[in-house]
Design a protein around this motif. Structure first.
Motif, short mmCIF file in Angstrom:
data_model
loop_
_atom_site.label_atom_id
_atom_site.label_comp_id
_atom_site.label_asym_id
_atom_site.label_seq_id
_atom_site.Cartn_x
_atom_site.Cartn_y
_atom_site.Cartn_z
N HIS A 134 0.70 -1.27 -0.10
CA HIS A 134 0.04 0.05 -0.17
C HIS A 134 1.00 1.00 0.06
CE1 HIS A 134 -3.10 -2.62 2.22
NE2 HIS A 134 -3.64 -2.23 0.99
N ILE A 135 2.06 1.48 0.99
CA ILE A 135 2.90 2.24 0.86
C ILE A 135 3.58 2.53 -0.36
CG2 ILE A 135 4.62 3.61 2.40
CD1 ILE A 135 1.89 3.27 3.92
N VAL A 136 4.06 1.53 -0.96
CA VAL A 136 4.93 1.92 -1.99
C VAL A 136 3.90 2.18 -3.31
CG1 VAL A 136 5.99 0.35 -3.89
CG2 VAL A 136 6.57 -0.12 -1.52
N ILE A 137 2.85 1.59 -3.28
CA ILE A 137 1.96 2.18 -4.55
C ILE A 137 1.44 3.66 -4.29
CG2 ILE A 137 -0.58 1.91 -5.04
CD1 ILE A 137 -0.24 -1.32 -4.71
N GLY A 138 1.16 3.72 -3.03
CA GLY A 138 0.68 5.33 -2.83
C GLY A 138 2.03 6.55 -3.03
N ASN A 139 3.17 6.00 -2.66
CA ASN A 139 4.57 6.75 -3.21
C ASN A 139 4.57 6.86 -4.34
OD1 ASN A 139 5.44 8.06 -0.32
ND2 ASN A 139 5.96 5.89 0.22
N MET A 140 4.46 5.81 -5.37
CA MET A 140 4.67 5.67 -6.57
C MET A 140 3.56 6.53 -7.31
SD MET A 140 3.74 2.25 -9.25
CE MET A 140 2.09 2.69 -8.90
N ALA A 141 2.34 6.57 -6.78
CA ALA A 141 1.51 7.30 -7.49
C ALA A 141 1.91 9.05 -7.11
CB ALA A 141 0.10 7.07 -7.13
N HIS B 18 -6.11 3.36 13.30
CA HIS B 18 -5.04 3.62 13.83
C HIS B 18 -3.76 3.02 13.17
CE1 HIS B 18 -2.23 4.43 17.36
NE2 HIS B 18 -1.97 3.28 17.55
N MET B 19 -3.88 1.98 12.66
CA MET B 19 -2.72 1.23 12.02
C MET B 19 -2.48 2.01 10.84
SD MET B 19 -3.12 -2.86 12.51
CE MET B 19 -4.94 -3.12 11.90
N LEU B 20 -3.51 2.55 10.02
CA LEU B 20 -3.26 3.34 8.76
C LEU B 20 -2.44 4.62 9.44
CD1 LEU B 20 -3.77 3.80 5.81
CD2 LEU B 20 -6.03 4.72 6.11
N GLN B 21 -2.77 5.22 10.49
CA GLN B 21 -2.21 6.50 10.81
C GLN B 21 -0.62 6.00 11.07
OE1 GLN B 21 -5.13 7.46 14.03
NE2 GLN B 21 -5.16 9.42 12.98
N LEU B 22 -0.38 5.15 11.74
CA LEU B 22 0.96 4.66 12.00
C LEU B 22 1.74 4.36 10.87
CD1 LEU B 22 0.37 2.00 14.95
CD2 LEU B 22 1.27 4.32 15.30
N ALA B 23 1.26 3.98 9.63
CA ALA B 23 1.89 3.52 8.54
C ALA B 23 2.25 4.79 7.78
CB ALA B 23 1.00 2.71 7.49
N CYS B 24 1.25 5.85 7.85
CA CYS B 24 1.40 7.14 7.17
C CYS B 24 2.39 8.22 7.84
CB CYS B 24 0.28 7.70 6.73
SG CYS B 24 -0.69 6.72 5.54
N GLU B 25 2.63 8.06 9.25
CA GLU B 25 3.16 8.97 9.84
C GLU B 25 4.35 9.46 9.60
OE1 GLU B 25 1.93 8.58 14.75
OE2 GLU B 25 3.71 7.61 13.97
N GLN B 26 5.16 8.70 9.05
CA GLN B 26 6.68 9.17 8.19
C GLN B 26 6.70 8.89 6.72
OE1 GLN B 26 9.64 6.55 10.56
NE2 GLN B 26 8.74 7.21 12.70
N GLU B 27 5.56 9.14 6.33
CA GLU B 27 5.17 9.10 4.75
C GLU B 27 4.92 10.45 4.31
OE1 GLU B 27 6.70 6.92 2.78
OE2 GLU B 27 6.97 5.18 4.33
N PRO B 28 5.86 11.53 3.85
CA PRO B 28 5.33 12.86 3.92
C PRO B 28 4.35 12.94 2.62
CG PRO B 28 7.83 12.81 3.92
CD PRO B 28 7.37 11.43 3.94
N ALA B 29 4.36 12.20 1.51
CA ALA B 29 3.37 12.17 0.51
C ALA B 29 2.20 11.60 0.93
CB ALA B 29 3.92 11.54 -0.75
#
Length: 199
Positions: free
Chosen positions: A13-20, A52-63
């Motif tokens: 999920h994180i890789v796809i979001g950053n790719m987009a 909560h898990m989604l927030q944790l995963a996005c915390e250090q992902e500026p995009a």
């Protein structure tokens, strides 16, 4: 916007979001939690824990921005309600990021005809689905940036994605197969602390 039940959110999920985000010149990607998905029979982790898990995963992902729009909307919420809440319209479409396996099911979504007037779709290939049936409602585009011009367009990305799925993670957890390499460390800790997916 990348929507999902995020049950759990994982590295793909994180890789796809950053790719987009990179594809769209660094534009932020909303990671939209599907609060009460219509096409799935329940979710193993409670809504508040998935959020909560989604927030944790996005915390250090500026995009990436964890988005709770569907949590805040009241009543029976469908995708068209979400798109309208986000301001999607013909001349300013929401760009919805979908795997090909989800994109092929779009015609089954509530308000599909209205959706085609308010979104364009950025499709990443997970299962090599034949998407030609969608081409009658979503015009194929050679440029991802072209999706921003008008709703009703489709761009299929050729960029590779990680072969990780939430269902496979839940299956591995039930079988006591390690899952930590598929997840953000804080998401993994939350799963272990709450014994999710292990019954």
């Amino acid at each position: 916007m990348l929507g999902g039940t995020f049950d759990p959110v994982h590295h793909a999920h994180i890789v796809i979001g950053n790719m987009a985000s990179r594809t769209f010149a660094g534009a932020p990607v909303r990671m939209l939690l599907a609060a009460r998905p219509h096409l799935r029979k329940g979710t193993p982790a409670p809504l508040e824990d998935r959020w909560h898990m989604l927030q944790l995963a996005c915390e250090q992902e500026p995009a990436l921005v964890a988005d709770d729009t569907e949590i805040r909307l009241t009543g029976k919420v469908s995708s068209i309600d979400t798109v309208e809440a986000l301001g999607g319209r013909r001349e300013r479409p929401v760009i919805w990021i979908l795997g090909d396996d989800a994109a092929i099911k779009l015609p089954r979504w509530i308000g599909y005809e209205r959706l085609t007037q308010a979104i364009s779709i950025f499709v990443y290939q997970r299962t090599n689905e034949d998407l030609t049936s969608l081409a009658t409602d979503f015009i194929p585009s050679n440029s991802a940036l072209g999706l921003c011009i008008e709703a009703g367009q489709m761009f299929v990305s050729s960029q590779p994605v990680l072969d990780i799925s939430a269902s496979a993670i839940r299956c591995k957890a039930r079988q006591r197969i390690p899952i930590e390499h598929d997840l953000h460390p804080d998401v993994y800790a939350h799963i272990m602390n709450n014994h999710f997916y292990q019954a």
